[in-house]
Design a protein around this motif. Structure first.
Motif, short mmCIF file in Angstrom:
data_model
loop_
_atom_site.label_atom_id
_atom_site.label_comp_id
_atom_site.label_asym_id
_atom_site.label_seq_id
_atom_site.Cartn_x
_atom_site.Cartn_y
_atom_site.Cartn_z
N GLY A 116 -21.13 -57.04 -19.51
CA GLY A 116 -21.85 -58.11 -20.19
C GLY A 116 -23.08 -57.61 -20.92
O GLY A 116 -23.28 -57.88 -22.10
N VAL A 117 -23.91 -56.84 -20.21
CA VAL A 117 -25.12 -56.30 -20.81
C VAL A 117 -24.78 -55.40 -21.98
O VAL A 117 -25.38 -55.48 -23.06
CB VAL A 117 -25.94 -55.51 -19.76
CG1 VAL A 117 -27.18 -54.90 -20.40
CG2 VAL A 117 -26.32 -56.42 -18.60
N SER A 118 -23.75 -54.54 -21.78
CA SER A 118 -23.43 -53.58 -22.83
C SER A 118 -22.93 -54.29 -24.09
O SER A 118 -23.18 -53.85 -25.20
CB SER A 118 -22.41 -52.56 -22.34
OG SER A 118 -21.13 -53.11 -22.31
N LEU A 119 -22.26 -55.43 -23.92
CA LEU A 119 -21.79 -56.17 -25.10
C LEU A 119 -22.99 -56.64 -25.92
O LEU A 119 -23.02 -56.50 -27.15
CB LEU A 119 -20.93 -57.37 -24.67
CG LEU A 119 -20.45 -58.27 -25.80
CD1 LEU A 119 -19.48 -57.53 -26.72
CD2 LEU A 119 -19.79 -59.54 -25.26
N LEU A 120 -24.01 -57.18 -25.22
CA LEU A 120 -25.18 -57.69 -25.93
C LEU A 120 -25.98 -56.57 -26.59
O LEU A 120 -26.55 -56.75 -27.66
CB LEU A 120 -26.07 -58.47 -24.94
CG LEU A 120 -25.39 -59.73 -24.36
CD1 LEU A 120 -26.32 -60.44 -23.39
CD2 LEU A 120 -24.95 -60.68 -25.47
N ILE A 121 -25.98 -55.39 -25.94
CA ILE A 121 -26.66 -54.25 -26.55
C ILE A 121 -25.85 -53.73 -27.74
O ILE A 121 -26.40 -53.39 -28.78
CB ILE A 121 -26.86 -53.12 -25.52
CG1 ILE A 121 -27.80 -53.60 -24.41
CG2 ILE A 121 -27.43 -51.87 -26.19
CD1 ILE A 121 -27.96 -52.59 -23.28
N ALA A 122 -24.52 -53.71 -27.54
CA ALA A 122 -23.65 -53.10 -28.56
C ALA A 122 -23.68 -53.87 -29.88
O ALA A 122 -23.51 -53.28 -30.94
CB ALA A 122 -22.22 -52.99 -28.05
N LEU A 123 -23.90 -55.18 -29.84
CA LEU A 123 -23.90 -55.96 -31.08
C LEU A 123 -24.95 -55.45 -32.08
O LEU A 123 -24.59 -55.08 -33.20
CB LEU A 123 -24.06 -57.45 -30.79
CG LEU A 123 -22.79 -58.14 -30.24
CD1 LEU A 123 -23.11 -59.54 -29.75
CD2 LEU A 123 -21.69 -58.19 -31.28
N PRO A 124 -26.24 -55.38 -31.69
CA PRO A 124 -27.21 -54.83 -32.65
C PRO A 124 -27.00 -53.34 -32.93
O PRO A 124 -27.17 -52.90 -34.06
CB PRO A 124 -28.57 -55.08 -31.97
CG PRO A 124 -28.27 -55.35 -30.54
CD PRO A 124 -26.90 -55.95 -30.50
N VAL A 125 -26.61 -52.58 -31.88
CA VAL A 125 -26.39 -51.14 -32.11
C VAL A 125 -25.24 -50.95 -33.10
O VAL A 125 -25.29 -50.12 -34.00
CB VAL A 125 -26.10 -50.41 -30.78
CG1 VAL A 125 -25.74 -48.95 -31.05
CG2 VAL A 125 -27.30 -50.49 -29.86
N GLY A 126 -24.19 -51.76 -32.93
CA GLY A 126 -23.05 -51.70 -33.85
C GLY A 126 -23.48 -51.98 -35.28
O GLY A 126 -23.01 -51.34 -36.22
N PHE A 127 -24.41 -52.93 -35.43
CA PHE A 127 -24.91 -53.24 -36.77
C PHE A 127 -25.59 -52.01 -37.38
O PHE A 127 -25.34 -51.65 -38.53
CB PHE A 127 -25.91 -54.40 -36.70
CG PHE A 127 -26.46 -54.82 -38.03
CD1 PHE A 127 -25.73 -55.67 -38.86
CD2 PHE A 127 -27.69 -54.35 -38.47
CE1 PHE A 127 -26.23 -56.05 -40.09
CE2 PHE A 127 -28.19 -54.73 -39.71
CZ PHE A 127 -27.46 -55.58 -40.53
N LEU A 128 -26.41 -51.32 -36.57
CA LEU A 128 -27.13 -50.15 -37.07
C LEU A 128 -26.17 -49.00 -37.37
O LEU A 128 -26.30 -48.32 -38.38
CB LEU A 128 -28.19 -49.70 -36.05
CG LEU A 128 -29.34 -50.69 -35.85
CD1 LEU A 128 -30.30 -50.20 -34.78
CD2 LEU A 128 -30.08 -50.90 -37.17
N VAL A 129 -25.18 -48.80 -36.48
CA VAL A 129 -24.22 -47.70 -36.69
C VAL A 129 -23.43 -47.95 -37.98
O VAL A 129 -23.35 -47.08 -38.86
CB VAL A 129 -23.26 -47.57 -35.48
CG1 VAL A 129 -22.11 -46.64 -35.82
CG2 VAL A 129 -24.02 -47.05 -34.27
N GLY A 130 -22.86 -49.15 -38.10
CA GLY A 130 -22.11 -49.48 -39.31
C GLY A 130 -22.99 -49.38 -40.54
O GLY A 130 -22.61 -48.79 -41.56
N GLY A 131 -24.19 -49.93 -40.44
CA GLY A 131 -25.11 -49.92 -41.57
C GLY A 131 -25.48 -48.51 -41.97
O GLY A 131 -25.48 -48.17 -43.16
#
Lengths: 423, 294
Positions: B61-76
């Motif tokens: 659960g925690v990792s999903l919430l962290i991964a959302l913004p991190v995913g944005f930065l990685v993709g960006g």
């Protein structure tokens, strides 16, 4: 329209020219390989006068299929090393010439040609997808050479120049149906990817069901690689079928089983029988989504027999304790031993001699004794239904009474009489 | 009846997945006109971001919430590098951009294969998203509700940013008329890079969310790419609301067709509908009026 999305005629011309050039190049290289075939029918160049005999290992070492096919290559090397350590074949050490099929059927055909004509190998081991086998078949027939193909497939094929050491349909799909029928399944829902293997498998299942009074309550195909299974799972759920027969391939399995678990369907309510899920796929799907579901193969790493213990131990010693052995790997391992045994029996590496001596050649393999059928070049195999357990491995819950004779054209099944025209 | 309710939700849910996958593209392709074939691989990068985050953090659960913004930065970040290295040199050559980004997509797939291996990896679904919610007698998976909500949030944020912020105004100004915008002192270079960053970042977010329902493998992005382009083209280039309507419409078509045929035939049906639609209305559902002369 945004300003920038404008096609200038000059750009178009340039790009078209580039495309044309690439196409031309591709065509030329394709013709290049074709030209070789036309001058075929040359004498075999296999030379076994020295103290070695060359064989080819043709597996995809790059591209999509590489992860599966490199495991098969590992098994081929293991078998060759073992045979060499035990003195070789007819006193000759086996020497492997390895080639990369690159997950492309055309490359498989090209490399097969190269192995036969330039490297002069006595036999080739490898191939995985039916497309790669179909592409290599004319090469082996035209050059009168030998291919040992180690993967379960859709049947309806028997070439003089190919030995099929994986299961044909009557050694995998029909036993799976027998098992379901035995456990009281009266209605089935069929889910598959849209290509040759699932279509053929489901044609067989429909014929079987019509004969045995099993109702097929639904039949659905998703595009290869599709990951949208909401509708299919809703329909499966609403159908009230006793079980699901799954011939999906690759990523689709992950999406399907996740959706299946999420709408609350379980293995107890509606078991799913799969024919293309082994240990590797279980990891990607997530054990919590697939525990308890069924698979149909001929070999599992967990089989308890001295031959399998030896095989698994030797494999882990060679490639690492974390590696697993799978059905196609075992079939590839067997194929090398079967070729060696046939050559010993024939007293020759000649293709004609091997073909003539193949009938009845047997090997005490990890899955049990396998015997070559000289008529259709397939082997006898024991069918096994496996259950996926919490450790991610598959455990045998049912096995056929002894090895099943191969019957690629399903001639021994009356209900399958109409199927043969479909090829 | 149960099936009908289920199917109506399925249409909405499929639509929200399409929308999430297409939202970034509606910026890079819709607004900037860049045919980025590597968009699917940015989604795939988002999937692997979710996987890696989960391996590091542990709790799903925690990792999903962290991964959302991190995913944005990685993709960006990947988008930014792609724009700077290749795309900016090819702005007037859409067909070359298509070929080049397609190649980049293949390279990224092979990189993923070498790093993570070819078979799919498992991203565990958090406990609170497992199972389904009973909706008028049908079990609706919670993961799909989550994605629906995320799509609504993402679209709202993008629409608000475009409409009310200074950066959004600059993006719209450059899309409307590049030369005039530059005359007014807007750096179109910076705006291009910024737009590409946001568009690619949204692909990363989509990737993180899609691990909940789909597989995480090197070829994952390919499953969404064509559909994403369809949504943007059918919705009308440069219009976010077009993408929303088109995504839900396509999702519903797919779900309805599928009820009466097989999934692969339904796909054919959807394509036929789109081809006919684009014949009648080549500019898509909504059009963007620009003041440019080209």
């Amino acid at each position: 329209m945004p300003q920038r999305f404008t096609f200038h005629p000059r750009d178009l011309t340039r790009s078209l020219a580039a495309t044309a050039a690439v196409t031309a190049l591709a065509l030329t290289s394709a013709c290049g390989s074709r030209a070789g075939e036309e001058t075929a029918a040359a004498e075999s160049c296999v030379d076994t006068s020295g103290d070695t005999v060359k064989v080819g290992a043709l597996n995809s070492l790059s591209g999509t299929m590489s992860i599966s096919e490199t495991t098969v290559r590992d098994a081929i090397y293991l078998a060759v090393d073992e045979i060499n350590a035990a003195g070789g074949v007819q006193g000759k050490q086996i020497e492997i010439v390895a080639e990369d099929g690159a997950s492309e059927p055309t490359v498989f055909a090209e490399k097969a040609e190269k192995l036969i004509r330039e490297d002069c190998v006595a036999a080739v081991f490898g191939g995985w997808t039916s497309a790669s086998r179909k592409a290599m078949l004319p090469v082996f027939e035209d050059n009168d050479s030998l291919l040992y193909y180690p993967v379960q497939y859709e049947g309806l094929e028997a070439s003089e120049n190919i030995f099929y050491t994986g299961a044909t349909t009557n050694q995998q799909i029909i036993p799976a149906l027998d098992y379901l029928a035995e456990t009281g399944v009266k209605s089935l829902y069929l889910v598959g990817s849209d290509y040759v293997f699932p279509r053929t498998a489901n044609a067989i299942i429909n014929a079987y069901a019509a004969d045995k009074g099993i109702e097929i309550v639904g039949e659905d195909y998703a595009q290869l690689g599709s990951v949208e299974f909401s509708t299919i799972v809703n329909q499966v759920s609403a159908s009230g079928a006793d079980a699901v027969f799954n011939t999906l391939n690759g990523d689709s399995n992950v999406a399907f089983f996740r959706e299946y678990a999420n709408v609350g369907l379980t293995a107890e309510q509606m078991p799913v029988m799969s024919v293309s899920i082994a240990e590797e796929e279980v990891g990607g799907i997530g054990i919590e989504n697939i525990e308890g579901q069924l698979a149909a193969w001929n070999y599992y790493q967990t089989i308890e027999s001295p031959a399998n213990t030896t095989f698994v131990d030797a494999f882990k010693a060679e490639y690492g304790a974390d590696r697993v052995t799978s059905d196609p790997m075992e079939a590839a391992y067997n194929s090398v031993y079967l070729w060696a045994a046939t050559a010993e029996k024939a007293g020759s590496f000649d293709v004609a001699d091997i073909q003539a001596s193949a009938d009845g050649v047997s090997f005490e393999s990890p899955e049990g004794t396998v015997v070559i059928d000289g008529e259709n070049h397939h082997v006898t195999k024991t069918a096994r239904i496996g259950e996926i357990r919490a450790d991610g491995l598959l455990y045998t819950v049912w096995e056929s009474a002894g090895a099943i004779e191969p019957d690629p054209f399903l001639e021994g099944y009356e209900w399958a009489a109409d199927l043969q025209v479909s090829e | 009846m149960d099936l009908l309710v289920g199917q109506l939700f399925t249409g909405l849910s499929t639509g929200s997945i399409l929308l999430l996958a297409a939202l970034g593209l509606s910026l890079t392709f819709g607004q900037m006109g860049v045919i980025n074939m590597a968009h699917g691989e940015f989604i795939m990068a988002g999937c692997y971001t979710a996987y890696v985050t989960q391996q590091v953090v542990g709790d799903a659960g925690v990792s999903l919430l962290i991964a959302l913004p991190v995913g944005f930065l990685v993709g960006g970040a990947m988008g930014l590098v792609l724009e700077w290295l290749l795309v900016r040199h090819l702005y007037q050559r859409p067909l070359d951009t298509l070929l080049v980004t397609f190649g980049v997509g293949l390279v990224l797939q092979q990189v993923a294969r070498d790093v993570f291996g070819a078979p799919a990896v498992n991203v565990t679904v958090p406990e609170f998203l497992r199972g389904g919610v009973d909706l008028l007698g049908t079990a609706v998976p919670k993961t799909r509700l989550f994605i629906l909500a995320l799509a609504v949030v993402a679209v709202t944020v993008v629409a608000l940013v475009l409409r009310f912020t200074a950066a959004g105004r600059r993006i719209r100004a450059v899309v409307g008329n590049r030369d005039l915008a530059e005359t007014a002192g807007i750096s179109s270079r910076a705006v291009d890079a910024g737009t590409f960053f946001i568009g690619s970042g949204l692909a990363g977010v989509a990737g993180v969310a899609l691990t909940l329902i789909g597989s995480t493998s090197p070829t994952t992005g390919q499953s969404y790419l064509v559909d994403a382009f369809l949504v943007v083209v059918a919705g009308g280039m440069g219009r976010i609301k077009g993408a929303v309507v088109a995504a839900v419409a396509l999702g519903t078509f797919q779900a309805v067709f599928e009820t009466y045929s097989t999934a692969s035939l339904a796909k054919v049906g959807v394509f036929v509908v789109i081809v006919v639609f684009l014949q009648l209305r080549p500019q898509g559902l909504f059009t963007l009026r620009t003041r440019s002369l080209a």
